[in-house]
Scaffold this motif. Sequence first.
Motif, PDB file in Angstrom:
ATOM      1  N   ASP A 101      58.206  25.756  29.342  1.00 23.45           N
ATOM      2  CA  ASP A 101      57.308  25.724  28.181  1.00 23.45           C
ATOM      3  C   ASP A 101      57.302  27.070  27.457  1.00 23.45           C
ATOM      4  O   ASP A 101      57.367  27.130  26.227  1.00 23.45           O
ATOM      5  N   LEU A 102      57.213  28.160  28.217  1.00 23.69           N
ATOM      6  CA  LEU A 102      57.195  29.489  27.605  1.00 23.69           C
ATOM      7  C   LEU A 102      58.518  29.805  26.907  1.00 23.69           C
ATOM      8  O   LEU A 102      58.532  30.357  25.806  1.00 23.69           O
ATOM      9  N   LEU A 103      59.636  29.449  27.540  1.00 22.19           N
ATOM     10  CA  LEU A 103      60.941  29.679  26.918  1.00 22.19           C
ATOM     11  C   LEU A 103      61.089  28.878  25.627  1.00 22.19           C
ATOM     12  O   LEU A 103      61.643  29.375  24.637  1.00 22.19           O
ATOM     13  N   ASP A 104      60.587  27.635  25.633  1.00 23.66           N
ATOM     14  CA  ASP A 104      60.642  26.816  24.417  1.00 23.66           C
ATOM     15  C   ASP A 104      59.787  27.427  23.305  1.00 23.66           C
ATOM     16  O   ASP A 104      60.185  27.441  22.139  1.00 23.66           O
ATOM     17  N   ARG A 105      58.615  27.935  23.660  1.00 22.72           N
ATOM     18  CA  ARG A 105      57.752  28.572  22.662  1.00 22.72           C
ATOM     19  C   ARG A 105      58.397  29.824  22.084  1.00 22.72           C
ATOM     20  O   ARG A 105      58.335  30.069  20.876  1.00 22.72           O
ATOM     21  N   ILE A 106      59.030  30.603  22.949  1.00 19.74           N
ATOM     22  CA  ILE A 106      59.728  31.806  22.480  1.00 19.74           C
ATOM     23  C   ILE A 106      60.840  31.420  21.520  1.00 19.74           C
ATOM     24  O   ILE A 106      61.002  32.030  20.457  1.00 19.74           O
ATOM     25  N   ASP A 144      61.052  28.750  19.651  1.00 18.74           N
ATOM     26  CA  ASP A 144      60.445  28.298  18.393  1.00 18.74           C
ATOM     27  C   ASP A 144      59.982  29.472  17.542  1.00 18.74           C
ATOM     28  O   ASP A 144      60.183  29.497  16.323  1.00 18.74           O
ATOM     29  N   LEU A 145      59.350  30.456  18.171  1.00 24.04           N
ATOM     30  CA  LEU A 145      58.879  31.625  17.438  1.00 24.04           C
ATOM     31  C   LEU A 145      60.036  32.441  16.874  1.00 24.04           C
ATOM     32  O   LEU A 145      59.976  32.921  15.735  1.00 24.04           O
ATOM     33  N   GLU A 146      61.103  32.596  17.652  1.00 26.27           N
ATOM     34  CA  GLU A 146      62.270  33.330  17.156  1.00 26.27           C
ATOM     35  C   GLU A 146      62.920  32.598  15.986  1.00 26.27           C
ATOM     36  O   GLU A 146      63.342  33.231  15.011  1.00 26.27           O
ATOM     37  N   ALA A 147      62.991  31.278  16.054  1.00 27.44           N
ATOM     38  CA  ALA A 147      63.566  30.500  14.949  1.00 27.44           C
ATOM     39  C   ALA A 147      62.710  30.647  13.695  1.00 27.44           C
ATOM     40  O   ALA A 147      63.236  30.811  12.592  1.00 27.44           O
ATOM     41  N   LEU A 176      60.807  33.144  12.958  1.00 25.98           N
ATOM     42  CA  LEU A 176      60.987  34.513  12.489  1.00 25.98           C
ATOM     43  C   LEU A 176      62.301  34.670  11.723  1.00 25.98           C
ATOM     44  O   LEU A 176      62.349  35.323  10.675  1.00 25.98           O
ATOM     45  N   ARG A 177      63.363  34.042  12.222  1.00 25.19           N
ATOM     46  CA  ARG A 177      64.654  34.089  11.513  1.00 25.19           C
ATOM     47  C   ARG A 177      64.557  33.404  10.154  1.00 25.19           C
ATOM     48  O   ARG A 177      65.069  33.916   9.158  1.00 25.19           O
ATOM     49  N   ARG A 178      63.871  32.255  10.095  1.00 24.62           N
ATOM     50  CA  ARG A 178      63.700  31.565   8.809  1.00 24.62           C
ATOM     51  C   ARG A 178      62.921  32.446   7.837  1.00 24.62           C
ATOM     52  O   ARG A 178      63.255  32.545   6.666  1.00 24.62           O
ATOM     53  N   ARG A 179      61.886  33.067   8.328  1.00 24.03           N
ATOM     54  CA  ARG A 179      61.053  33.927   7.486  1.00 24.03           C
ATOM     55  C   ARG A 179      61.855  35.110   6.961  1.00 24.03           C
ATOM     56  O   ARG A 179      61.759  35.467   5.787  1.00 24.03           O
ATOM     57  N   SER A 180      62.672  35.705   7.819  1.00 28.26           N
ATOM     58  CA  SER A 180      63.438  36.867   7.380  1.00 28.26           C
ATOM     59  C   SER A 180      64.506  36.478   6.377  1.00 28.26           C
ATOM     60  O   SER A 180      64.817  37.253   5.478  1.00 28.26           O
ATOM     61  N   ARG A 181      65.063  35.270   6.487  1.00 28.36           N
ATOM     62  CA  ARG A 181      66.039  34.799   5.489  1.00 28.36           C
ATOM     63  C   ARG A 181      65.379  34.595   4.134  1.00 28.36           C
ATOM     64  O   ARG A 181      65.965  34.868   3.108  1.00 28.36           O
ATOM     65  N   ARG A 182      64.143  34.081   4.153  1.00 28.22           N
ATOM     66  CA  ARG A 182      63.411  33.856   2.897  1.00 28.22           C
ATOM     67  C   ARG A 182      63.054  35.159   2.226  1.00 28.22           C
ATOM     68  O   ARG A 182      63.143  35.292   1.000  1.00 28.22           O
ATOM     69  N   THR A 183      62.625  36.138   3.006  1.00 28.09           N
ATOM     70  CA  THR A 183      62.168  37.397   2.427  1.00 28.09           C
ATOM     71  C   THR A 183      63.295  38.395   2.261  1.00 28.09           C
ATOM     72  O   THR A 183      63.130  39.391   1.551  1.00 28.09           O
ATOM     73  N   GLY A 184      64.418  38.169   2.958  1.00 29.48           N
ATOM     74  CA  GLY A 184      65.546  39.088   2.849  1.00 29.48           C
ATOM     75  C   GLY A 184      65.356  40.368   3.625  1.00 29.48           C
ATOM     76  O   GLY A 184      66.120  41.304   3.472  1.00 29.48           O
ATOM     77  N   GLY A 185      64.368  40.438   4.449  1.00 31.67           N
ATOM     78  CA  GLY A 185      64.100  41.663   5.206  1.00 31.67           C
ATOM     79  C   GLY A 185      64.491  41.514   6.659  1.00 31.67           C
ATOM     80  O   GLY A 185      64.998  40.495   7.102  1.00 31.67           O
ATOM     81  N   SER A 186      64.225  42.554   7.375  1.00 30.09           N
ATOM     82  CA  SER A 186      64.476  42.561   8.807  1.00 30.09           C
ATOM     83  C   SER A 186      63.443  41.670   9.481  1.00 30.09           C
ATOM     84  O   SER A 186      62.263  41.684   9.111  1.00 30.09           O
ATOM     85  N   PRO A 187      63.848  40.889  10.493  1.00 29.64           N
ATOM     86  CA  PRO A 187      62.874  40.027  11.159  1.00 29.64           C
ATOM     87  C   PRO A 187      61.845  40.800  11.975  1.00 29.64           C
ATOM     88  O   PRO A 187      60.850  40.258  12.376  1.00 29.64           O
ATOM     89  N   TRP A 188      62.080  42.076  12.207  1.00 25.72           N
ATOM     90  CA  TRP A 188      61.191  42.833  13.081  1.00 25.72           C
ATOM     91  C   TRP A 188      60.296  43.806  12.328  1.00 25.72           C
ATOM     92  O   TRP A 188      59.668  44.647  12.924  1.00 25.72           O
ATOM     93  N   THR A 189      60.255  43.696  11.008  1.00 23.76           N
ATOM     94  CA  THR A 189      59.360  44.609  10.258  1.00 23.76           C
ATOM     95  C   THR A 189      58.325  43.831   9.497  1.00 23.76           C
ATOM     96  O   THR A 189      58.404  42.682   9.294  1.00 23.76           O
TER      97      THR A 189
END
Length: 112
Positions: free
Chosen positions: A87-92, A94-97, A99-112
């Motif tokens: 369950d925890l691995l699946d949640r991680i 999902d959160l990473e995916a 974050l990647r979608r968000r960073s593609r939309r904003t064009g920034g680094s996923p970690w900032t």
Amino acid sequence: MRAPAKTKTRRYSLVGPPRLDLESFADLAGLHPDLVRRLVALGLLEPDRDAAGQLWFAPEQLAEVARIERLRAGFSLNYAAVGLVCDLLDRIADLEAALRRRSRRTGGSPWT
């Protein structure tokens, strides 16, 4: 003379997605059918049930069984703990995916 216009035809399949019965699934997974039933009871696997109550598994669930067995053997976890870790691995994932979608939309680094 014009060629007749091509029309798109829809094709419907009367056959559902491939499924495996309990014995076939257990054999392919290298597990005893009783252990597969136990994994279902613990919520680690989610098969379909037909009207007679027979269990049917998607072939993709073989990968989930492999994951469960790797966690159990690699970390000496009981099946309840394996469920929590999955369950925890699946949640991680999902959160990473997300974050990647968000960073593609904003064009920034996923970690900032």
